[in-house]
Write a protein that holds these residues in place. Structure first.
Motif, short mmCIF file in Angstrom:
data_model
loop_
_atom_site.label_atom_id
_atom_site.label_comp_id
_atom_site.label_asym_id
_atom_site.label_seq_id
_atom_site.Cartn_x
_atom_site.Cartn_y
_atom_site.Cartn_z
N GLY A 218 0.79 -1.22 0.00
CA GLY A 218 0.00 0.00 0.00
C GLY A 218 0.82 1.27 0.00
O GLY A 218 0.32 2.35 -0.30
N SER A 219 2.10 1.16 0.34
CA SER A 219 2.95 2.36 0.44
C SER A 219 3.72 2.65 -0.85
O SER A 219 4.31 3.72 -1.00
CB SER A 219 3.95 2.20 1.60
OG SER A 219 4.97 1.29 1.23
N LEU A 220 3.72 1.69 -1.78
CA LEU A 220 4.59 1.83 -2.95
C LEU A 220 4.21 3.00 -3.86
O LEU A 220 5.08 3.66 -4.44
CB LEU A 220 4.61 0.52 -3.76
CG LEU A 220 5.13 -0.71 -3.00
CD1 LEU A 220 5.00 -1.96 -3.86
CD2 LEU A 220 6.58 -0.51 -2.56
N LYS A 221 2.92 3.26 -3.98
CA LYS A 221 2.46 4.33 -4.86
C LYS A 221 2.94 5.70 -4.36
O LYS A 221 3.39 6.53 -5.15
CB LYS A 221 0.94 4.26 -4.95
CG LYS A 221 0.27 5.42 -5.63
CD LYS A 221 0.37 5.34 -7.14
CE LYS A 221 -0.48 6.43 -7.80
NZ LYS A 221 0.15 6.91 -9.04
N ALA A 222 2.84 5.91 -3.05
CA ALA A 222 3.30 7.19 -2.49
C ALA A 222 4.80 7.36 -2.71
O ALA A 222 5.26 8.45 -3.09
CB ALA A 222 2.98 7.25 -0.99
N ALA A 223 5.56 6.27 -2.51
CA ALA A 223 7.01 6.34 -2.70
C ALA A 223 7.33 6.62 -4.17
O ALA A 223 8.24 7.39 -4.48
CB ALA A 223 7.67 5.05 -2.23
N ALA A 224 6.57 6.00 -5.08
CA ALA A 224 6.80 6.21 -6.52
C ALA A 224 6.51 7.65 -6.91
O ALA A 224 7.27 8.28 -7.67
CB ALA A 224 5.95 5.25 -7.33
N ASP A 225 5.42 8.22 -6.38
CA ASP A 225 5.09 9.62 -6.67
C ASP A 225 6.17 10.55 -6.13
O ASP A 225 6.55 11.53 -6.78
CB ASP A 225 3.73 10.00 -6.07
CG ASP A 225 2.55 9.44 -6.87
OD1 ASP A 225 2.80 8.62 -7.79
OD2 ASP A 225 1.40 9.81 -6.57
N ALA A 226 6.68 10.24 -4.93
CA ALA A 226 7.74 11.06 -4.34
C ALA A 226 9.00 10.98 -5.23
O ALA A 226 9.66 12.00 -5.49
CB ALA A 226 8.06 10.61 -2.92
N LYS A 227 9.31 9.80 -5.71
CA LYS A 227 10.48 9.62 -6.59
C LYS A 227 10.33 10.43 -7.87
O LYS A 227 11.27 11.07 -8.32
CB LYS A 227 10.70 8.15 -6.93
CG LYS A 227 11.33 7.39 -5.79
CD LYS A 227 12.19 6.21 -6.26
CE LYS A 227 12.92 5.61 -5.06
NZ LYS A 227 11.98 4.88 -4.15
N ALA A 228 9.10 10.41 -8.43
CA ALA A 228 8.85 11.17 -9.66
C ALA A 228 9.07 12.67 -9.43
O ALA A 228 9.38 13.41 -10.36
CB ALA A 228 7.43 10.90 -10.15
N ARG A 229 8.91 13.12 -8.18
CA ARG A 229 9.16 14.53 -7.85
C ARG A 229 10.60 14.78 -7.45
O ARG A 229 10.94 15.87 -7.00
CB ARG A 229 8.26 14.96 -6.69
CG ARG A 229 6.78 14.94 -6.97
CD ARG A 229 6.05 15.43 -5.71
NE ARG A 229 4.64 15.59 -5.97
CZ ARG A 229 3.69 14.82 -5.42
NH1 ARG A 229 4.03 13.87 -4.58
NH2 ARG A 229 2.43 15.02 -5.70
N GLY A 230 11.41 13.72 -7.48
CA GLY A 230 12.83 13.89 -7.15
C GLY A 230 13.17 13.61 -5.70
O GLY A 230 14.26 13.96 -5.24
#
Ligand SMILES: *Cc1c(COP(=O)(O)O)cnc(C)c1O
Length: 354
Positions: free
Chosen positions: A202-214
């Motif tokens: 459940g946490s992977l999407k938030a981490a992926a979005d954060a990565k996309a923002r650098g």
């Protein structure tokens, strides 16, 4: 209940240890020659087996795959300077594992299986225990539901497994962290305090979005106001204000009670700091940053021990820190590492000999 002596041991014919480059050990990539496997059925745990690491044969109707009755732990063992293997605080992980099990309506694993099974497994694979500073053996216990029926209910059968993975030094590069306001990891009444598999999916999407923002990871906030701070990725979080350390408190059940968190609290107090376990919100952090009283912030967890945060972003406000000038968290990290690797006296009985 089974006796430790009942563990059946079947050894590999040929070790694969020479196929592993111990100078290059990415976290969680390689597993030792053996694993511990125990089945639960008819209301009891069956005979524990230590056997060659191998694939499992499972049916597609396996309950764990459908409804997520699956939990895990993460522990480390170290070779001391006297050459012996020691496990860091395994009883704390054992207790936490059964707290997770209870929350997920799974049976408790007895100490004889969890602790004795682990010690025996490490003895069998003792050659895999790296003999270098900052190297360790990462221990991964898991339990999952094995009923082959797709009704939503607690399974009647389970499998408990322990895997061992040799790991090298984990360079905890200073992190850039995004304060999460959209997604939620844990809400009161939920499962945030349990180490169940679904929390991580459940946490992977938030981490992926954060990565996309650098950014490297998120700082989780509460589910209603998105202001109260919880954890940083899969680590507990600490803030240092002068001679005071603050870490989010556990009572709402939204925070995983880290063994490293507890060890850090103990060692920070011994270093002379005041430690406060309480609610802390982002406004207090921003205020401390603006006034210059917030000096250090970091994550704690078994894999990386202490991970400094060099940048924290809340909405459009960016806070930057000169981590190379920090004093407290590097000292804390060194003290914890020295205890674990046997260079410093283990006053609290944290190290359990294999
Ligand atoms: C495992 C974990 C931690 C850290 O716990 P340790 O016992 O210190 O390794 C912190 N937060 C989450 C969400 C975790 O899963």
């Amino acid at each position: 209940m089974i006796d430790a002596m009942d563990i059946q041991i079947t050894k590999v014919e040929r070790s694969k240890i020479n196929e592993v480059d111990f100078n290059n050990l990415p976290f969680g990539r390689y597993f030792t020659d053996h694993m511990l496997e125990v089945d639960y059925a008819d209301g009891e745990w069956k005979t524990a087996e230590i056997k060659p690491y191998q694939p499992l044969l499972l049916e597609p109707s396996l309950a764990a795959l459908h409804y997520g009755q699956a939990i895990f732990e993460g522990i480390k063992a170290y070779r001391n300077k006297d050459g012996h293997a020691y496990i860091f605080r395994p009883y704390d992980n054992f207790k936490r594992f059964n707290i997770s099990a209870e929350r997920m309506q799974m049976p408790a694993v007895p100490e004889e299986i969890f602790i004795e099974g682990l010690r025996r497994l490490i003895q069998v694979d003792k050659n895999w225990m790296p003999n270098k500073e900052d190297y360790s053996l990462y221990i991964r216990p898991i339990m999952f539901a094995t009923d082959t029926s797709i009704g939503v209910k607690p399974s009647d059968t389970y499998k408990f497994i322990i895997l061992l993975s040799p790991t090298g030094p984990y360079y905890a590069a200073p992190m850039r962290i995004y304060v999460e306001e959209k997604y939620t990891r844990a809400a009161p009444g939920g499962v945030g305090f349990a180490k169940n598999a679904g929390n991580y999916g459940g946490s992977l999407k938030a981490a992926a979005d954060a990565k996309a923002r650098g950014y490297d990871q998120v700082l989780w906030t509460d589910s209603t106001e998105h202001k109260w701070l919880q954890e940083v990725g899969t680590m507990n979080v600490f803030f240092i204000f002068g001679n005071k350390a603050v870490t989010p408190s556990l009572e709402e059940g939204t925070i995983l009670e880290g063994v490293t968190r507890d060890s850090a609290i103990t060692v920070l107090k011994e270093m002379g700091l005041t430690v406060e376990e309480r609610k802390i919100n982002i406004d207090e952090v921003i205020d401390g940053y603006k006034k210059g009283t917030l000096s250090e912030l970091f994550g704690t967890g078994t894999a990386a021990t202490i991970s400094p945060i060099k940048e924290l972003r809340y909405k459009d406000f960016v806070m930057q820190f000169e981590t190379e000038k920090w004093k407290i968290s590097p000292t804390l990290k060194k003290l914890l590492t020295d205890i674990r690797e046997g260079r410093k006296e283990d006053k609290h009985g944290w190290m359990v000999k294999v």
